[in-house]
Motif scaffolding. Structure first.
Motif, PDB file in Angstrom:
ATOM      1  N   ASP A  41      -9.782   1.435  -3.191  1.00 50.83           N
ATOM      2  CA  ASP A  41      -8.561   0.868  -2.628  1.00 50.83           C
ATOM      3  C   ASP A  41      -7.505   0.830  -3.726  1.00 50.83           C
ATOM      4  O   ASP A  41      -7.462  -0.100  -4.523  1.00 50.83           O
ATOM      5  CB  ASP A  41      -8.863  -0.537  -2.098  1.00 50.83           C
ATOM      6  CG  ASP A  41      -7.670  -1.199  -1.409  1.00 50.83           C
ATOM      7  OD1 ASP A  41      -6.602  -0.551  -1.302  1.00 50.83           O
ATOM      8  OD2 ASP A  41      -7.814  -2.358  -0.969  1.00 50.83           O
ATOM      9  N   ASP A  42      -6.691   1.879  -3.796  1.00 47.04           N
ATOM     10  CA  ASP A  42      -5.670   1.985  -4.842  1.00 47.04           C
ATOM     11  C   ASP A  42      -6.312   1.797  -6.217  1.00 47.04           C
ATOM     12  O   ASP A  42      -5.815   1.064  -7.077  1.00 47.04           O
ATOM     13  CB  ASP A  42      -4.575   0.953  -4.593  1.00 47.04           C
ATOM     14  CG  ASP A  42      -3.247   1.299  -5.261  1.00 47.04           C
ATOM     15  OD1 ASP A  42      -3.092   2.462  -5.703  1.00 47.04           O
ATOM     16  OD2 ASP A  42      -2.381   0.415  -5.350  1.00 47.04           O
ATOM     17  N   THR A  66      -7.103  -0.352 -15.054  1.00 48.36           N
ATOM     18  CA  THR A  66      -7.181   0.052 -13.654  1.00 48.36           C
ATOM     19  C   THR A  66      -8.578  -0.269 -13.144  1.00 48.36           C
ATOM     20  O   THR A  66      -9.532  -0.358 -13.929  1.00 48.36           O
ATOM     21  CB  THR A  66      -6.930   1.563 -13.458  1.00 48.36           C
ATOM     22  OG1 THR A  66      -8.065   2.295 -13.951  1.00 48.36           O
ATOM     23  CG2 THR A  66      -5.667   2.020 -14.174  1.00 48.36           C
ATOM     24  N   THR A 113      -1.992  -8.288  -2.542  1.00 52.09           N
ATOM     25  CA  THR A 113      -2.185  -6.854  -2.710  1.00 52.09           C
ATOM     26  C   THR A 113      -3.408  -6.630  -3.579  1.00 52.09           C
ATOM     27  O   THR A 113      -3.466  -7.137  -4.702  1.00 52.09           O
ATOM     28  CB  THR A 113      -0.950  -6.207  -3.369  1.00 52.09           C
ATOM     29  OG1 THR A 113       0.209  -6.496  -2.573  1.00 52.09           O
ATOM     30  CG2 THR A 113      -1.117  -4.700  -3.482  1.00 52.09           C
ATOM     31  N   TRP A 114      -4.360  -5.855  -3.087  1.00 54.37           N
ATOM     32  CA  TRP A 114      -5.626  -5.650  -3.787  1.00 54.37           C
ATOM     33  C   TRP A 114      -5.719  -4.223  -4.322  1.00 54.37           C
ATOM     34  O   TRP A 114      -5.247  -3.274  -3.699  1.00 54.37           O
ATOM     35  CB  TRP A 114      -6.809  -5.908  -2.851  1.00 54.37           C
ATOM     36  CG  TRP A 114      -7.006  -7.358  -2.501  1.00 54.37           C
ATOM     37  CD1 TRP A 114      -6.084  -8.203  -1.951  1.00 54.37           C
ATOM     38  CD2 TRP A 114      -8.199  -8.138  -2.668  1.00 54.37           C
ATOM     39  NE1 TRP A 114      -6.617  -9.456  -1.760  1.00 54.37           N
ATOM     40  CE2 TRP A 114      -7.915  -9.436  -2.186  1.00 54.37           C
ATOM     41  CE3 TRP A 114      -9.465  -7.858  -3.155  1.00 54.37           C
ATOM     42  CZ2 TRP A 114      -8.865 -10.456  -2.189  1.00 54.37           C
ATOM     43  CZ3 TRP A 114     -10.424  -8.871  -3.163  1.00 54.37           C
ATOM     44  CH2 TRP A 114     -10.122 -10.159  -2.685  1.00 54.37           C
ATOM     45  N   HIS A 115      -6.348  -4.100  -5.480  1.00 56.97           N
ATOM     46  CA  HIS A 115      -6.636  -2.804  -6.101  1.00 56.97           C
ATOM     47  C   HIS A 115      -8.106  -2.868  -6.519  1.00 56.97           C
ATOM     48  O   HIS A 115      -8.469  -3.654  -7.400  1.00 56.97           O
ATOM     49  CB  HIS A 115      -5.740  -2.564  -7.309  1.00 56.97           C
ATOM     50  CG  HIS A 115      -4.314  -2.975  -7.092  1.00 56.97           C
ATOM     51  ND1 HIS A 115      -3.441  -2.278  -6.308  1.00 56.97           N
ATOM     52  CD2 HIS A 115      -3.626  -4.061  -7.543  1.00 56.97           C
ATOM     53  CE1 HIS A 115      -2.265  -2.878  -6.299  1.00 56.97           C
ATOM     54  NE2 HIS A 115      -2.362  -3.978  -7.040  1.00 56.97           N
ATOM     55  N   THR A 116      -8.939  -2.041  -5.914  1.00 62.90           N
ATOM     56  CA  THR A 116     -10.380  -2.256  -6.024  1.00 62.90           C
ATOM     57  C   THR A 116     -11.156  -0.944  -6.153  1.00 62.90           C
ATOM     58  O   THR A 116     -10.791   0.067  -5.550  1.00 62.90           O
ATOM     59  CB  THR A 116     -10.886  -3.027  -4.778  1.00 62.90           C
ATOM     60  OG1 THR A 116     -10.274  -4.317  -4.763  1.00 62.90           O
ATOM     61  CG2 THR A 116     -12.403  -3.174  -4.780  1.00 62.90           C
ATOM     62  N   THR A 172      -2.632  -2.318 -13.630  1.00 62.66           N
ATOM     63  CA  THR A 172      -2.323  -3.718 -13.381  1.00 62.66           C
ATOM     64  C   THR A 172      -2.634  -4.562 -14.605  1.00 62.66           C
ATOM     65  O   THR A 172      -3.430  -4.167 -15.464  1.00 62.66           O
ATOM     66  CB  THR A 172      -3.113  -4.241 -12.166  1.00 62.66           C
ATOM     67  OG1 THR A 172      -2.659  -5.548 -11.811  1.00 62.66           O
ATOM     68  CG2 THR A 172      -4.605  -4.306 -12.459  1.00 62.66           C
ATOM     69  N   HIS A 187      -4.460   2.130  -9.722  1.00 62.42           N
ATOM     70  CA  HIS A 187      -3.274   1.312  -9.963  1.00 62.42           C
ATOM     71  C   HIS A 187      -3.370   0.622 -11.320  1.00 62.42           C
ATOM     72  O   HIS A 187      -4.399   0.009 -11.645  1.00 62.42           O
ATOM     73  CB  HIS A 187      -3.133   0.256  -8.866  1.00 62.42           C
ATOM     74  CG  HIS A 187      -1.956  -0.646  -9.044  1.00 62.42           C
ATOM     75  ND1 HIS A 187      -0.668  -0.289  -8.699  1.00 62.42           N
ATOM     76  CD2 HIS A 187      -1.870  -1.905  -9.546  1.00 62.42           C
ATOM     77  CE1 HIS A 187       0.157  -1.277  -8.964  1.00 62.42           C
ATOM     78  NE2 HIS A 187      -0.545  -2.281  -9.489  1.00 62.42           N
TER      79      HIS A 187
END
Length: 338
Positions: free
Chosen positions: A75-76, A193, A55-58, A81, A79
């Protein structure tokens, strides 16, 4: 928002030469190659993300015609993290903030006792004997260049966890925080984030995060070519590598492996052109901290694509008027002792 708890990371560091297989991955399809720069970056990102899994957050942004970073990939991006060692950028920011306010100096020395030594990534635990007196500049360099974990504890001795979080909050960061523990001078590296890391990087590159001198100091370390090379900077010349300030983070948690990388690319004119903050979790290959991890391979392909399609941005004169300076470093030259 809750995030999985994990141990400290162990990083596999080192420079890796380009291979024919990696070069082939850069080419993509003919249709993809014909797309404009931002679309090519987006397509490469989506393709490599799918290959790597997890799962990527970018957040990736490039400078537009007005000199302002415009999103290329979101991309999210909000988020929250675990940042793992990417968070060392935020820790260094807090230390430099106290230096800017005259409460510390880069030349200030602290002892390096045996009971503070941490394993994992870094150099201090390799000494096998301790007791040195080292400057703040020394352990900040170790923390950012080779991701030294002991250096994080040294930072906590001069800026306790609660104060780090207060400094980050005062700079407008909402989610970028370290995680305090019972000892006020120690902490886990905490959360961020992709969007906040982009903001930190852009302000660092435009000399607005800290004093211009402090920004230059941190950029000089993160751009130096003895740093992390397995990901975004892998398939680049030494000159290209010196135009990329980057920080890597790796660990695992209940979701699986995490492999993160965040940084900023400069053009040949010395001006910031593009930021990237890629946080990937829930990955496989848990114990592989090297360049063959699928997410790290993805970073290399995405990095080459970003470098090949850096936006031109605003004319240099208008960008300099806004950012105040171009950021150049001396090219690498080998030295044979003497």
């Amino acid at each position: 928002m809750s995030v999985p708890f994990s141990r400290r990371s162990a990083l596999g560091l080192g420079a890796t030469a380009a291979t024919a297989a990696t070069a082939a991955l850069m080419l993509g399809s003919p249709a993809e190659a014909a797309r404009p720069g931002p679309a090519r970056i987006r397509a490469t990102y989506e393709r490599e993300k799918a290959k790597a899994g997890g799962t990527w957050h970018t957040h990736i942004a490039g400078v537009d015609a007005t000199g302002v970073p415009a999103p290329i990939v979101e991309d999210d991006a909000d988020h929250v993290t675990q940042g793992y060692s990417v968070q060392k950028l935020a820790v260094a920011t807090a230390v430099m903030d106290k230096i800017d306010r005259g409460e510390l100096t880069l030349g200030q020395k602290l002892d390096l006792p045996a009971d503070i030594i941490l394993g994992g990534s870094g150099i201090y635990f390799l000494h096998t004997v301790w007791g040195d007196e080292i400057t703040i500049a020394n352990f900040l360099t170790a923390m950012l260049l080779v991701s030294d974990n002991t250096a994080v504890r040294m930072c906590g001795r001069v800026v306790p966890a609660a104060e780090i979080n207060e400094i980050l909050a005062a700079k407008g960061f909402v989610h970028t925080r370290v995680e305090p523990v019972a000892n006020p001078n120690r902490f886990f590296l905490g959360t961020t984030t992709p969007r906040e890391m982009h903001d930190l990087l852009w302000r660092l590159a435009t000399k607005t995060l800290l004093s211009p001198q402090s920004c230059t100091f941190l950029l000089g370390i993160t751009r130096w070519i003895n740093g992390y090379m397995d990901g975004v900077r892998r398939v680049m010349s030494s000159d290209e590598r010196s135009r990329v300030a980057t920080k890597y983070g790796a660990d695992f948690n209940t979701l699986g492996a995490s492999r993160h990388e965040a940084g900023i690319m400069f053009g040949p004119d010395g001006l910031p052109k593009l930021t990237y903050a890629m946080f990937a979790e829930g990955l496989g290959d848990l114990d592989n901290y090297g360049s063959t991890h699928p997410a790290v391979q993805a970073h290399a392909v995405i990095g080459r694509t970003m470098m090949d399609h850096l936006p031109a941005g605003a004319p240099a004169a208008s960008t300099l008027a806004r950012t105040g300076t171009a950021e150049r470093i001396e090219p690498f030259r080998p030295v044979n002792g003497g």
